[in-house]
Design a protein around this motif. Structure first.
Motif, PDB file in Angstrom:
ATOM      1  N   LEU A  80     -19.665 -53.467  58.297  1.00  0.00           N
ATOM      2  CA  LEU A  80     -19.862 -51.948  58.448  1.00  0.00           C
ATOM      3  C   LEU A  80     -18.319 -51.389  58.472  1.00  0.00           C
ATOM      4  N   TYR A  81     -18.167 -50.242  57.800  1.00  0.00           N
ATOM      5  CA  TYR A  81     -17.005 -49.651  57.764  1.00  0.00           C
ATOM      6  C   TYR A  81     -17.006 -48.051  57.886  1.00  0.00           C
ATOM      7  N   ASP A  82     -16.387 -47.231  58.569  1.00  0.00           N
ATOM      8  CA  ASP A  82     -16.276 -45.866  58.437  1.00  0.00           C
ATOM      9  C   ASP A  82     -15.134 -45.019  58.582  1.00  0.00           C
ATOM     10  N   ASP A  83     -15.075 -43.842  58.462  1.00  0.00           N
ATOM     11  CA  ASP A  83     -13.769 -43.351  58.043  1.00  0.00           C
ATOM     12  C   ASP A  83     -13.023 -42.720  59.295  1.00  0.00           C
ATOM     13  N   SER A  84     -13.450 -43.285  60.445  1.00  0.00           N
ATOM     14  CA  SER A  84     -12.620 -43.253  61.362  1.00  0.00           C
ATOM     15  C   SER A  84     -11.895 -44.330  62.030  1.00  0.00           C
ATOM     16  N   ALA A  85     -11.956 -45.437  60.943  1.00  0.00           N
ATOM     17  CA  ALA A  85     -11.236 -46.668  61.270  1.00  0.00           C
ATOM     18  C   ALA A  85      -9.706 -46.378  61.159  1.00  0.00           C
ATOM     19  N   GLY A  86      -8.751 -47.199  61.380  1.00  0.00           N
ATOM     20  CA  GLY A  86      -7.279 -47.053  61.367  1.00  0.00           C
ATOM     21  C   GLY A  86      -6.860 -47.019  59.785  1.00  0.00           C
ATOM     22  N   SER A  87      -7.809 -47.767  59.197  1.00  0.00           N
ATOM     23  CA  SER A  87      -7.276 -48.225  57.824  1.00  0.00           C
ATOM     24  C   SER A  87      -7.979 -47.283  56.747  1.00  0.00           C
ATOM     25  N   ALA A  88      -8.602 -46.431  57.216  1.00  0.00           N
ATOM     26  CA  ALA A  88      -9.499 -45.274  56.347  1.00  0.00           C
ATOM     27  C   ALA A  88      -8.548 -44.273  55.948  1.00  0.00           C
ATOM     28  N   TYR A  89      -8.523 -43.625  54.749  1.00  0.00           N
ATOM     29  CA  TYR A  89      -7.999 -42.767  54.425  1.00  0.00           C
ATOM     30  C   TYR A  89      -8.087 -41.261  55.050  1.00  0.00           C
ATOM     31  N   PRO A  90      -7.050 -40.608  55.489  1.00  0.00           N
ATOM     32  CA  PRO A  90      -7.316 -39.588  56.241  1.00  0.00           C
ATOM     33  C   PRO A  90      -7.940 -38.174  55.858  1.00  0.00           C
ATOM     34  N   GLY A  91      -8.443 -37.334  56.593  1.00  0.00           N
ATOM     35  CA  GLY A  91      -8.921 -36.012  55.937  1.00  0.00           C
ATOM     36  C   GLY A  91     -10.323 -35.933  55.503  1.00  0.00           C
ATOM     37  N   PRO A  92     -10.850 -35.003  55.214  1.00  0.00           N
ATOM     38  CA  PRO A  92     -12.325 -34.733  54.938  1.00  0.00           C
ATOM     39  C   PRO A  92     -12.695 -35.405  53.689  1.00  0.00           C
ATOM     40  N   ILE A  93     -14.324 -35.556  53.642  1.00  0.00           N
ATOM     41  CA  ILE A  93     -14.700 -36.145  52.384  1.00  0.00           C
ATOM     42  C   ILE A  93     -14.481 -34.772  51.457  1.00  0.00           C
ATOM     43  N   ASN A  94     -14.130 -35.316  50.174  1.00  0.00           N
ATOM     44  CA  ASN A  94     -14.441 -34.298  48.909  1.00  0.00           C
ATOM     45  C   ASN A  94     -15.509 -34.119  48.367  1.00  0.00           C
ATOM     46  N   MET A  95     -16.374 -32.951  48.547  1.00  0.00           N
ATOM     47  CA  MET A  95     -17.822 -33.144  48.008  1.00  0.00           C
ATOM     48  C   MET A  95     -17.748 -32.136  46.540  1.00  0.00           C
ATOM     49  N   THR A  96     -16.807 -32.293  45.962  1.00  0.00           N
ATOM     50  CA  THR A  96     -16.418 -31.358  44.845  1.00  0.00           C
ATOM     51  C   THR A  96     -17.092 -32.143  43.473  1.00  0.00           C
ATOM     52  N   HIS A  97     -17.218 -33.304  43.471  1.00  0.00           N
ATOM     53  CA  HIS A  97     -17.648 -34.102  41.963  1.00  0.00           C
ATOM     54  C   HIS A  97     -18.901 -33.556  41.588  1.00  0.00           C
ATOM     55  N   ALA A  98     -18.777 -33.339  40.150  1.00  0.00           N
ATOM     56  CA  ALA A  98     -19.988 -32.698  39.444  1.00  0.00           C
ATOM     57  C   ALA A  98     -21.401 -33.531  39.796  1.00  0.00           C
ATOM     58  N   SER A  99     -21.393 -34.797  40.012  1.00  0.00           N
ATOM     59  CA  SER A  99     -22.343 -35.566  39.896  1.00  0.00           C
ATOM     60  C   SER A  99     -23.181 -35.426  41.426  1.00  0.00           C
ATOM     61  N   LEU A 100     -22.767 -34.736  42.270  1.00  0.00           N
ATOM     62  CA  LEU A 100     -23.478 -34.522  43.667  1.00  0.00           C
ATOM     63  C   LEU A 100     -24.466 -33.676  43.688  1.00  0.00           C
ATOM     64  N   PRO A 101     -25.667 -33.619  43.945  1.00  0.00           N
ATOM     65  CA  PRO A 101     -26.601 -32.553  44.186  1.00  0.00           C
ATOM     66  C   PRO A 101     -26.643 -31.868  45.329  1.00  0.00           C
ATOM     67  N   ALA A 102     -26.906 -30.659  45.415  1.00  0.00           N
ATOM     68  CA  ALA A 102     -26.602 -29.860  46.458  1.00  0.00           C
ATOM     69  C   ALA A 102     -27.148 -30.100  47.977  1.00  0.00           C
ATOM     70  N   ASN A 103     -28.271 -31.085  47.689  1.00  0.00           N
ATOM     71  CA  ASN A 103     -28.974 -31.612  48.977  1.00  0.00           C
ATOM     72  C   ASN A 103     -28.753 -32.702  49.710  1.00  0.00           C
ATOM     73  N   VAL A 104     -27.354 -33.266  49.472  1.00  0.00           N
ATOM     74  CA  VAL A 104     -27.075 -34.502  49.998  1.00  0.00           C
ATOM     75  C   VAL A 104     -26.153 -33.945  51.154  1.00  0.00           C
ATOM     76  N   PRO A 105     -26.276 -34.401  52.290  1.00  0.00           N
ATOM     77  CA  PRO A 105     -25.287 -33.996  53.327  1.00  0.00           C
ATOM     78  C   PRO A 105     -23.891 -35.002  53.407  1.00  0.00           C
ATOM     79  N   ILE A 106     -23.030 -34.193  53.837  1.00  0.00           N
ATOM     80  CA  ILE A 106     -21.694 -34.652  54.016  1.00  0.00           C
ATOM     81  C   ILE A 106     -21.843 -36.009  54.764  1.00  0.00           C
ATOM     82  N   GLN A 107     -22.648 -36.158  55.683  1.00  0.00           N
ATOM     83  CA  GLN A 107     -22.463 -37.053  56.781  1.00  0.00           C
ATOM     84  C   GLN A 107     -22.604 -38.440  56.392  1.00  0.00           C
ATOM     85  N   VAL A 108     -23.579 -38.460  55.295  1.00  0.00           N
ATOM     86  CA  VAL A 108     -23.771 -39.971  54.574  1.00  0.00           C
ATOM     87  C   VAL A 108     -22.482 -40.432  54.057  1.00  0.00           C
TER      88      VAL A 108
END
Length: 286
Positions: free
Chosen positions: A136-164
């Motif tokens: 398992l891995y998550d973006d709170s790990a010290g080795s994770a990229y900083p900053g927020p998730i970028n949700m702008t990619h054209a493939s993303l449907p509007a009904n997917v939550p950023i939390q996943v």
């Protein structure tokens, strides 16, 4: 298919007429820009009697049904025409059968009454994960990229939550491969949506993490050579979608190593209309 998404299908041309080689000197698509010939041999090419050649046609879905043609030309003969068709539906179309927040807790749906995203983390593992992917891995790990998730990619449907996209499972190189199996009714046509975001800052080069996803024993083109960093960048959320039909009562999804380790953030399984763009084979028998 969801509007805005793309799918690729192989089209096999087979020469079945007589004992003379056949020269193909033209491949002409109709005017509808939804269809694109993306893999074809250089023209002209020769088909020996009984031989075949594969072409790849890509369809990008717009609202409703799109139709086109592919004309196959040979010197001194009338062109043979292949009918193409595809259907675009709204991103929310199709009944949601399963949703999993891979590597994390349950997440409330943004589009009720559709189901929420079920947990698949350390406290509550998904019952549909059969083997592999214990890490398992998550973006709170010290080795994770900083900053927020970028949700702008054209493939993303509007009904997917950023939390996943905050958590994931990754699969080390030792066997077995990460695999999920979902009970479904025989003959069900399904859309498999896989969600990704490159969280680990150690993956900072195109081609560093690349993997295939096998669905029902085959790797569909949208699930071949997935490179999260190349597609959406650091912490860029993205979705890949493919259609399949289940014939044995179980939808099998398996993640295959190519370079480094496969990693997955979320899974969504929906019922879907047919993706038939054209007949699977075309016999060229002048």
């Amino acid at each position: 298919m969801p509007i805005g998404s793309s799918a690729q299908r192989l089209l096999r041309l087979t020469h079945t007429g007589g004992n003379q080689a056949l020269i193909v000197d033209a491949l002409v698509l109709g005017a509808d820009p939804s269809f694109r010939l993306i893999a074809a041999p250089q023209l002209p090419f020769v088909l020996a009697p009984g031989s075949s050649i594969d072409l790849t046609v890509e369809f990008t879905a717009t609202s409703g049904i799109s139709t086109s043609t592919l004309d196959v030309g040979s010197p001194g003969r009338s062109a043979r025409r292949i009918a193409l068709s595809g259907e675009g539906v709204a991103a929310g179309s199709g009944t949601v059968l399963y949703r999993i927040n891979v590597g994390g807790p349950a997440v409330t749906a943004l589009d009720p009454p559709a189901p929420s995203w079920s947990a698949d983390g350390a406290a509550t593992a998904s019952p549909w994960r059969i083997e592999g992917g214990a890490e398992l891995y998550d973006d709170s790990a010290g080795s994770a990229y900083p900053g927020p998730i970028n949700m702008t990619h054209a493939s993303l449907p509007a009904n997917v939550p950023i939390q996943v996209f905050h958590s994931e499972r990754w699969d080390p190189g030792t066997a077995p491969e990460l695999r999920y199996a979902f009970p479904v009714e025989n003959g069900t046509r399904l859309e498999v949506r896989l969600y990704f975001a490159e969280l680990y800052s150690g993956t900072d080069t195109i081609g560093e993490r690349v993997f295939d996803v096998r669905v029902e024993g085959a790797v569909p083109p949208p699930f071949a050579s997935i490179d999260r960093f190349a597609t959406a960048g650091a912490k860029g959320a993205m979705m890949r979608s493919a259609l399949t039909t289940v014939t044995d009562g179980i939808l099998d999804i398996e993640f295959l190593h190519l370079a480094d380790n496969p990693a997955l953030n979320a899974i969504e399984i929906r019922s879907a209309p047919s993706d038939a763009l054209f007949e699977d084979g075309f016999e060229y028998a002048p």
